[in-house]
Write a protein that holds these residues in place. Structure first.
Motif, PDB file in Angstrom:
ATOM      1  N   TYR A 143       1.174  -1.680  -0.090  1.00 34.27           N
ATOM      2  CA  TYR A 143      -0.216   0.023  -0.385  1.00 34.27           C
ATOM      3  C   TYR A 143       0.631   1.521  -0.239  1.00 34.27           C
ATOM      4  N   ARG A 144       2.432   1.102   0.213  1.00 33.11           N
ATOM      5  CA  ARG A 144       2.773   2.207   0.659  1.00 33.11           C
ATOM      6  C   ARG A 144       2.394   3.521   1.116  1.00 33.11           C
ATOM      7  N   THR A 145       1.585   2.774   2.186  1.00 37.33           N
ATOM      8  CA  THR A 145       1.561   3.581   3.942  1.00 37.33           C
ATOM      9  C   THR A 145       3.027   3.887   4.593  1.00 37.33           C
ATOM     10  N   VAL A 146       3.016   4.569   5.072  1.00 37.92           N
ATOM     11  CA  VAL A 146       3.829   5.250   5.541  1.00 37.92           C
ATOM     12  C   VAL A 146       3.631   5.221   6.996  1.00 37.92           C
ATOM     13  N   MET A 147       5.223   4.604   7.814  1.00 41.45           N
ATOM     14  CA  MET A 147       5.146   4.401   8.801  1.00 41.45           C
ATOM     15  C   MET A 147       5.322   5.765  10.097  1.00 41.45           C
ATOM     16  N   GLU A 148       4.891   6.078  11.426  1.00 39.67           N
ATOM     17  CA  GLU A 148       5.199   6.950  11.717  1.00 39.67           C
ATOM     18  C   GLU A 148       5.561   6.281  13.527  1.00 39.67           C
ATOM     19  N   ALA A 149       6.585   6.938  14.491  1.00 38.60           N
ATOM     20  CA  ALA A 149       6.644   6.461  15.211  1.00 38.60           C
ATOM     21  C   ALA A 149       6.278   7.191  16.556  1.00 38.60           C
ATOM     22  N   TRP A 150       5.513   7.002  17.058  1.00 37.47           N
ATOM     23  CA  TRP A 150       4.957   7.406  18.430  1.00 37.47           C
ATOM     24  C   TRP A 150       6.146   6.526  19.968  1.00 37.47           C
ATOM     25  N   TYR A 151       6.919   7.233  20.792  1.00 29.42           N
ATOM     26  CA  TYR A 151       7.473   6.485  21.840  1.00 29.42           C
ATOM     27  C   TYR A 151       8.911   6.464  21.130  1.00 29.42           C
ATOM     28  N   PRO A 152       9.430   7.036  20.070  1.00 36.36           N
ATOM     29  CA  PRO A 152      10.804   6.877  19.147  1.00 36.36           C
ATOM     30  C   PRO A 152      11.960   6.401  19.662  1.00 36.36           C
ATOM     31  N   LEU A 153      12.332   6.918  20.998  1.00 40.46           N
ATOM     32  CA  LEU A 153      13.383   6.631  21.974  1.00 40.46           C
ATOM     33  C   LEU A 153      12.872   4.935  23.014  1.00 40.46           C
ATOM     34  N   GLY A 154      11.691   4.614  23.073  1.00 39.57           N
ATOM     35  CA  GLY A 154      11.478   4.010  23.893  1.00 39.57           C
ATOM     36  C   GLY A 154      11.040   4.507  24.857  1.00 39.57           C
ATOM     37  N   HIS A 155      10.482   5.826  25.048  1.00 40.90           N
ATOM     38  CA  HIS A 155       9.542   6.551  26.362  1.00 40.90           C
ATOM     39  C   HIS A 155      10.440   6.277  27.108  1.00 40.90           C
ATOM     40  N   GLY A 156      12.352   7.111  26.429  1.00 38.37           N
ATOM     41  CA  GLY A 156      12.719   7.115  27.077  1.00 38.37           C
ATOM     42  C   GLY A 156      13.857   6.309  28.587  1.00 38.37           C
ATOM     43  N   ASP A 157      13.976   5.674  27.973  1.00 37.10           N
ATOM     44  CA  ASP A 157      13.799   4.029  28.672  1.00 37.10           C
ATOM     45  C   ASP A 157      15.489   3.934  29.069  1.00 37.10           C
ATOM     46  N   LYS A 158      16.412   4.129  29.472  1.00 35.84           N
ATOM     47  CA  LYS A 158      17.401   4.148  30.308  1.00 35.84           C
ATOM     48  C   LYS A 158      18.539   2.976  30.030  1.00 35.84           C
ATOM     49  N   VAL A 159      17.944   1.779  30.150  1.00 37.40           N
ATOM     50  CA  VAL A 159      17.979   0.479  29.508  1.00 37.40           C
ATOM     51  C   VAL A 159      18.244   0.268  28.315  1.00 37.40           C
ATOM     52  N   LEU A 160      17.327   0.593  27.280  1.00 34.93           N
ATOM     53  CA  LEU A 160      17.272   1.483  25.952  1.00 34.93           C
ATOM     54  C   LEU A 160      18.560   1.818  25.409  1.00 34.93           C
ATOM     55  N   LEU A 161      18.451   3.570  26.687  1.00 31.24           N
ATOM     56  CA  LEU A 161      19.519   4.383  25.755  1.00 31.24           C
ATOM     57  C   LEU A 161      20.835   3.585  26.292  1.00 31.24           C
ATOM     58  N   GLU A 162      21.079   3.304  27.374  1.00 31.33           N
ATOM     59  CA  GLU A 162      21.982   3.124  27.656  1.00 31.33           C
ATOM     60  C   GLU A 162      22.900   1.694  27.160  1.00 31.33           C
ATOM     61  N   GLU A 163      21.868   0.930  26.192  1.00 30.20           N
ATOM     62  CA  GLU A 163      22.275  -0.470  25.113  1.00 30.20           C
ATOM     63  C   GLU A 163      24.429   0.393  24.726  1.00 30.20           C
ATOM     64  N   PRO A 164      25.008  -1.162  24.820  1.00 30.95           N
ATOM     65  CA  PRO A 164      25.690  -0.511  24.860  1.00 30.95           C
ATOM     66  C   PRO A 164      26.784  -0.627  23.166  1.00 30.95           C
ATOM     67  N   LEU A 165      25.898  -1.027  22.096  1.00 27.12           N
ATOM     68  CA  LEU A 165      26.342  -0.940  20.948  1.00 27.12           C
ATOM     69  C   LEU A 165      24.952   0.721  20.642  1.00 27.12           C
ATOM     70  N   PHE A 166      24.239   2.161  21.347  1.00 28.38           N
ATOM     71  CA  PHE A 166      24.065   2.802  21.096  1.00 28.38           C
ATOM     72  C   PHE A 166      25.795   3.855  21.808  1.00 28.38           C
ATOM     73  N   ALA A 167      26.075   3.616  22.754  1.00 23.21           N
ATOM     74  CA  ALA A 167      27.148   4.183  22.814  1.00 23.21           C
ATOM     75  C   ALA A 167      28.243   4.273  21.853  1.00 23.21           C
ATOM     76  N   GLU A 168      28.560   2.989  21.511  1.00 22.60           N
ATOM     77  CA  GLU A 168      29.214   2.049  20.624  1.00 22.60           C
ATOM     78  C   GLU A 168      29.664   3.427  19.500  1.00 22.60           C
ATOM     79  N   LEU A 169      28.525   3.320  18.712  1.00 23.57           N
ATOM     80  CA  LEU A 169      27.763   4.223  17.846  1.00 23.57           C
ATOM     81  C   LEU A 169      28.119   5.699  17.837  1.00 23.57           C
ATOM     82  N   GLY A 170      27.479   5.808  19.032  1.00 31.94           N
ATOM     83  CA  GLY A 170      27.828   7.619  19.387  1.00 31.94           C
ATOM     84  C   GLY A 170      28.978   8.033  19.436  1.00 31.94           C
TER      85      GLY A 170
END
Length: 280
Positions: free
Chosen positions: A174-201
């Protein structure tokens, strides 16, 4: 720079915007939207349920920016789906001549009547694009099976722990575009502190939040993180000077846990959402 994404009706919308959920009506919303527009945002996401459409519209009208250069999204609440005046009242609250995108906010109530109202508003030129929010299961497929105008947008919870892969595959034809709410996982520290994101950051000189926002953009997802802070608003917009490599996207893809931060059974949605009548 705020890149755009093409919808299935040929329109292009800014892929990154400002969400105003839980920002109070009045000066707080007016100031947040005004600041965002000054920083370069050109996409504002609101809803009747947020009770701040008036301040959003005021800030837009006072900005001095051409109306057609700003993408405005709002949403109808289920108790309005059978009200043929709902779109006109939304236009009045916003103080705008048209709305770029209107969504059915929840999958309960008289959805058939609500979608037909959106289709009419679309054909009348009052609304430039139409879509749905928080639909799943048989309510989702029914819309796509019965709609004369297929949704241009669907808005759902989406982040690295909840990547909505099945939904993305369903929407592809359908080529329907997706929009994300909670794109940062509701500010979940566990998600934001994933080692992969620290490495890429460290590699790209960006924060974990910027890495996640960049992942969304490269996945073709529209995002509108909420903030009233000038520092955070500027940081959220500063995600266009780098690009994640395919192998890095694959690493983030492997983080999917099908984890939702907001879950409410359909029967409870019916009870809760239809009991809430929102005033103009």
């Amino acid at each position: 720079m705020n890149k755009k994404i093409k919808l299935n009706n040929g329109l292009e919308m800014p892929q990154l915007g400002l969400g105003v959920y839980q920002i109070p009506e009045g000066q707080a919303t007016y100031d947040a939207v005004s600041l965002a527009l000054r920083l370069g945002y050109r996409h504002i996401d609101t809803a009747h349920a947020y009770q701040n459409e008036k301040s959003v519209g005021q800030a837009i009208n006072d900005s001095g920016i051409e109306r057609n250069d700003i993408w405005v999204t709002s949403k109808l609440w289920p108790t309005e789906y059978a009200d043929p005046t709902a779109i006109d009242r939304m236009l009045k609250r916003l103080g705008l001549e048209h709305i770029d995108l209107v969504l059915l906010h929840q999958q309960v109530g008289n959805v058939d009547a609500g979608w037909k109202m959106l289709e009419k508003a679309y054909l009348d030129g009052k609304v430039k694009a139409i879509g749905i929010s928080n639909f799943d299961g048989p309510r989702l497929t029914k819309i796509f099976d019965s709609a004369k105008i297929k949704p241009q947008i669907i808005q759902v919870e989406m982040h690295p722990y909840q990547q909505q892969k099945d939904l993305k595959a369903y929407l592809a034809p359908y080529r329907t575009v997706m929009e994300a709410w909670y794109p940062l996982g509701h500010g979940d520290k566990v998600l934001l502190e994933e080692p992969l994101f620290a490495e890429l950051g460290e590699k790209y000189g960006k924060s974990a939040a910027q890495i996640i926002l960049r992942w969304h953009l490269q996945e073709g997802i529209v995002i509108f993180p909420r903030s009233t802070s000038e520092v955070h608003l500027a940081e959220n917009l500063d995600v266009y000077d780098f690009e994640l490599e395919p192998s890095e996207l694959t690493e983030i893809e492997a983080m999917d846990k099908n984890k939702a931060y907001f879950e409410l059974p359909y029967e409870e949605q019916v009870q809760r959402f239809l009991a809430w009548t929102i005033e103009d």
